[in-house]
Design a protein around this motif. Structure first.
Motif, PDB file in Angstrom:
ATOM      1  N   VAL A  11       5.874  -6.886  -0.861  1.00 29.65           N
ATOM      2  CA  VAL A  11       6.612  -6.197   0.205  1.00 29.65           C
ATOM      3  C   VAL A  11       6.897  -4.744  -0.202  1.00 29.65           C
ATOM      4  N   LEU A  12       7.313  -4.596  -1.451  1.00 30.11           N
ATOM      5  CA  LEU A  12       7.632  -3.252  -1.944  1.00 30.11           C
ATOM      6  C   LEU A  12       6.385  -2.358  -1.905  1.00 30.11           C
ATOM      7  N   ALA A  13       5.263  -2.911  -2.387  1.00 32.54           N
ATOM      8  CA  ALA A  13       4.017  -2.124  -2.435  1.00 32.54           C
ATOM      9  C   ALA A  13       3.551  -1.770  -1.028  1.00 32.54           C
ATOM     10  N   THR A  14       3.773  -2.692  -0.074  1.00 34.44           N
ATOM     11  CA  THR A  14       3.351  -2.404   1.302  1.00 34.44           C
ATOM     12  C   THR A  14       4.158  -1.227   1.849  1.00 34.44           C
ATOM     13  N   GLY A  17       3.086   1.889   0.127  1.00 36.56           N
ATOM     14  CA  GLY A  17       1.777   2.287   0.652  1.00 36.56           C
ATOM     15  C   GLY A  17       1.927   2.952   2.007  1.00 36.56           C
ATOM     16  N   LEU A  18       2.722   2.342   2.891  1.00 38.83           N
ATOM     17  CA  LEU A  18       2.893   2.911   4.235  1.00 38.83           C
ATOM     18  C   LEU A  18       3.469   4.317   4.129  1.00 38.83           C
ATOM     19  N   ASP A  19       4.425   4.478   3.217  1.00 35.52           N
ATOM     20  CA  ASP A  19       5.069   5.778   3.095  1.00 35.52           C
ATOM     21  C   ASP A  19       4.122   6.829   2.501  1.00 35.52           C
ATOM     22  N   ALA A 137      -2.439   0.970 -14.768  1.00 30.11           N
ATOM     23  CA  ALA A 137      -3.425   1.057 -13.687  1.00 30.11           C
ATOM     24  C   ALA A 137      -2.717   1.016 -12.332  1.00 30.11           C
ATOM     25  N   THR A 138      -1.714   0.143 -12.209  1.00 27.06           N
ATOM     26  CA  THR A 138      -0.985   0.034 -10.940  1.00 27.06           C
ATOM     27  C   THR A 138      -0.345   1.378 -10.585  1.00 27.06           C
ATOM     28  N   GLY A 139       0.291   1.995 -11.590  1.00 31.87           N
ATOM     29  CA  GLY A 139       0.911   3.312 -11.373  1.00 31.87           C
ATOM     30  C   GLY A 139      -0.138   4.334 -10.965  1.00 31.87           C
ATOM     31  N   LEU A 140      -1.290   4.278 -11.624  1.00 31.20           N
ATOM     32  CA  LEU A 140      -2.352   5.247 -11.312  1.00 31.20           C
ATOM     33  C   LEU A 140      -2.856   5.084  -9.876  1.00 31.20           C
ATOM     34  N   PHE A 141      -2.933   3.833  -9.410  1.00 25.52           N
ATOM     35  CA  PHE A 141      -3.400   3.626  -8.032  1.00 25.52           C
ATOM     36  C   PHE A 141      -2.417   4.266  -7.036  1.00 25.52           C
ATOM     37  N   VAL A 142      -1.135   4.093  -7.311  1.00 23.96           N
ATOM     38  CA  VAL A 142      -0.141   4.677  -6.406  1.00 23.96           C
ATOM     39  C   VAL A 142      -0.243   6.208  -6.455  1.00 23.96           C
ATOM     40  N   MET A 143      -0.332   6.758  -7.665  1.00 24.38           N
ATOM     41  CA  MET A 143      -0.430   8.218  -7.809  1.00 24.38           C
ATOM     42  C   MET A 143      -1.710   8.732  -7.160  1.00 24.38           C
ATOM     43  N   SER A 144      -2.750   7.929  -7.286  1.00 22.57           N
ATOM     44  CA  SER A 144      -4.043   8.315  -6.730  1.00 22.57           C
ATOM     45  C   SER A 144      -3.907   8.596  -5.227  1.00 22.57           C
ATOM     46  N   ALA A 372      -2.142  -4.439  -1.362  1.00 23.13           N
ATOM     47  CA  ALA A 372      -1.142  -4.016  -0.373  1.00 23.13           C
ATOM     48  C   ALA A 372      -1.352  -2.552   0.006  1.00 23.13           C
ATOM     49  N   LEU A 373      -1.734  -1.724  -0.966  1.00 19.59           N
ATOM     50  CA  LEU A 373      -1.984  -0.307  -0.671  1.00 19.59           C
ATOM     51  C   LEU A 373      -3.143  -0.179   0.309  1.00 19.59           C
ATOM     52  N   ASP A 374      -4.193  -0.961   0.055  1.00 19.23           N
ATOM     53  CA  ASP A 374      -5.362  -0.923   0.932  1.00 19.23           C
ATOM     54  C   ASP A 374      -4.995  -1.438   2.320  1.00 19.23           C
ATOM     55  N   GLY A 375      -4.215  -2.525   2.334  1.00 20.69           N
ATOM     56  CA  GLY A 375      -3.786  -3.102   3.605  1.00 20.69           C
ATOM     57  C   GLY A 375      -2.998  -2.095   4.426  1.00 20.69           C
TER      58      GLY A 375
END
Ligand code: NAP
Length: 593
Positions: A11-14, A17-19, A137-144, A372-375
């Motif tokens: 839920v948090l990642a979604t 991601g939306l933001d 890696a998770t942090g990098l995906f968000v930063m990406s 979730a980021l992709d979603g």
């Protein structure tokens, strides 16, 4: 497995991601699609685990074959997704050199993997060094994704995504649980060989098709891994031996349902965009009832296998797979080609959700976050497209858009229009004070962007104020025009978004429409009966003179007539966009206009 904390992360990642994705400039929406597509190929981690963990001796050839195929499919997306995003972004001239980012990010990543490994911190189900690599890696995906929000930092975003993926894969491969590498190497080599041409040889006009194909590979990988997990659990005795529980079975069912329908649905979308399948909606009586019936049956079978995750119920499991595969096809065939970009964006969202579901099955939070980021990205882009077309999701999915109006353009052939030669067009353009160029899908098809750049240079040299009006859904992908104009090196500050340029048209001497049609159709403003009524458009009809380059009077993708062409102020410039623009440039240069 801590279901609650996984749900919490999801839920948090979604929301995150939306933001983050909401902030991505429309200029970068097409690269965003391919970057999130590459990130969701994190399902590669799941495939590597299934393939390496216990199948070194190829005990079950079916599972080894499926997992190898899953590795290859996911690897294709990793390679092609990152490379094509980078290829697109290279076209945007940036102020900040990306190698500097690489120089920092990659070694940090490598260090995180190797240091704890060197200290021998193995053991437990997931060794600490792998955990550390997954965390980074998770942090990098968000930063990406965050870095992708502006052209100046966008390439740093791709590097962060690549570093994240490299870390995730390394962290997985050096786990002691991975006992065999031979099939992993085969899958990764096949995926790399398939991914390279998809990224490097595809013309930019084929980006929508490439994205659809990648979603299809993503869906295939997720579906195959879910099936491997299921078969392994059944081989090990199912519920009775604790090889699987009800929750994991339910999630596998959901993952495989989404993965399989994304696989065939995206293949159909690819076929429509590549024009190997008919673009028009294929509809028949009772279609929606049949589709809903299939989905409900698959869901009921899902409930059954979730309640009974025991050997002997495989028929129900494969029933879900078969129904989902058919559902993917039948969901897409009634949708017209014009709606494919929205559909692939939605499928992107499904592929992300499926990858997240895999994260729940494997109890892997990195997969949950990346999925979730992709979603969220897919969801936001589909919403943007629907808004820009003033349509609802339901209308896109079930409206059979592009079918009813197909014959409308024929009536228009009888009416008269005024046309002009390249010489006349050159003369009008060079004597104008201000010109707004409106590119559309036809510019992409004709690959006319470089000639348009020559025209821009020539007019600017002659003191004409030239701007480009970019409609959010011109072309076939959000941000499609931005990528092409950037490829031709047209300065960003000359690209003006729809809401900002519309007020300027009444003071514009010439609106030059190059291969755009629907996005300039005044029926969207004036004709309540038009299927595109309410769609925000570029108000080119309010310019003092309108010139339209297209090959014929044919309609655009919405399949409807355009009143713009019959106005007194409009001149039709019939011809291929590249050829016609190049003629104008030649005439202007030689005629001394
Ligand atoms: P369009 O309405 O599809 O019109 C493109 C025009 O280009 C056609 O009328 C065609 O006319 C002309 N053309 C094709 N090849 C050409 C060539 N070689 N040289 C010159 N002209 C050529 O395109 P648009 O105005 O860009 O609108 C996009 C459409 O796609 C909208 O309906 C939009 O809703 C839909 N869509 C876009 C997205 C997105 O994300 N971008 C998403 C969903 C839907 P001739 O055949 O006469 O040449």
């Amino acid at each position: 497995m801590d279901i609650f904390s996984n749900l919490f992360v999801f839920v948090l990642a979604t929301f995150l991601g939306l933001d983050v994705i909401r902030r991505v400039s429309p200029l970068l929406h097409t690269p965003l699609m391919s970057l999130t597509n590459a990130i969701s190929a994190i399902s590669l981690v799941g495939a590597l685990l299934v393939l390496g963990e216990r199948h070194g001796a190829a005990e079950n050839p079916l599972i080894v074959a499926m997992a190898t195929l899953a590795v290859a499919a996911a690897m294709t997306n990793v390679v092609s997704g990152y490379l094509i995003t980078d290829r697109m972004l290279k076209m945007f001239k940036r102020r900040e050199p990306s190698p500097a980012a690489a120089a920092v990010l990659v070694p940090i990543g490598m260090l995180a993997v190797t240091l704890p490994g060197a200290t021998g911190a193995a053991g437990g189900s997931v060794p600490p060094f792998t955990q550390a690599s997954y965390l980074i890696a998770t942090g990098l995906f968000v930063m990406s994704l965050k870095w992708l929000s502006a052209p100046t930092t966008a390439r740093r975003g791709v590097i962060a995504g690549e570093a994240g993926m490299a870390l995730a894969v390394l962290g997985t491969l050096i786990q002691p649980q991975i006992q065999s590498y031979q099939w992993i190497v085969v899958g990764m080599v096949v995926g790399t060989v398939a991914g390279l041409p998809l990224a490097l040889l595809m013309p930019m006009t084929a980006v929508p098709q490439r994205t659809a194909l990648s979603h299809s590979f993503g869906g295939l990988a997720v579906g195959l891994i879910g099936t491997c997990k299921y078969l392994l659990a059944m081989e090990a005795g199912g519920l009775a031996t604790g090889a699987i529980d009800h929750f994991r079975m339910g999630v596998i069912g959901f993952e495989v349902l989404l993965g399989s329908l994304t696989f065939t649905g995206s293949l159909m979308a690819f076929g429509k965009l590549q024009e190997v399948l008919p673009q028009r909606p294929i509809v028949y009586r009772g279609q929606n009832v049949m589709n809903i019936g299939m989905l409900v049956t698959a869901a009921l079978l899902g409930v059954y296998v979730t309640a009974q995750p025991v050997p002997g119920t495989e028929w129900a499991y494969f029933g879900i797979v078969a129904l989902a595969l058919i559902f993917g096809v039948s969901l897409i065939i009634p949708i017209g080609g014009a709606d494919m970009p929205t559909v692939i964006s939605l499928l992107n969202s499904y592929a992300g959700l499926a990858a997240s579901a895999m994260g729940f099955v494997l109890d892997n939070k990195m997969l949950i976050v990346a999925g979730a980021l992709d979603g969220s990205s897919g969801l936001i882009l589909s919403i943007i497209m629907c808004k820009a077309m003033n349509r609802s999701f339901a209308n896109v999915l079930f409206g059979a858009f592009g079918q009813v109006q197909a014959g409308a353009a024929v009536a228009g052939e009888q009416r008269t229009v005024r046309s002009a030669s390249p010489e006349e067009a050159a003369s009008i353009l060079t004597s104008a004070g201000s010109v707004v160029i409106v590119p559309g899908y036809g510019m992409a098809v004709a690959q006319a962007q470089h000639k348009v750049r020559e025209l821009y240079d020539m007019l600017t040299r002659k003191g004409v104020d030239v701007k480009f009006a970019v409609h959010p859904v011109a072309g076939r992908m959000p941000g499609h025009m931005n990528v092409l104009l950037a490829e031709a090196d047209i300065p960003y500050d000359r690209l003006v978004e729809m809401d900002d340029i519309n007020g300027e048209f009444p003071q514009t001497d010439v609106a030059l429409v190059i291969g755009a049609n629907d996005v300039t159709n005044p029926a969207a403003r004036n004709d309540r009966t038009s299927p595109i009524y309410g769609m925000p458009i570029l108000d080119v009809d309010r310019a003092r003179t309108v010139m339209v380059i297209k090959r014929s009077m044919s309609s655009g993708f919405a399949g409807i007539d355009n009143e713009l062409y019959f106005m007194d102020r409009t001149l039709m410039l019939f011809g291929d966009a590249k050829g016609f623009v190049s003629e104008i440039v030649k005439e202007a240069a030689s005629g001394g206009h």
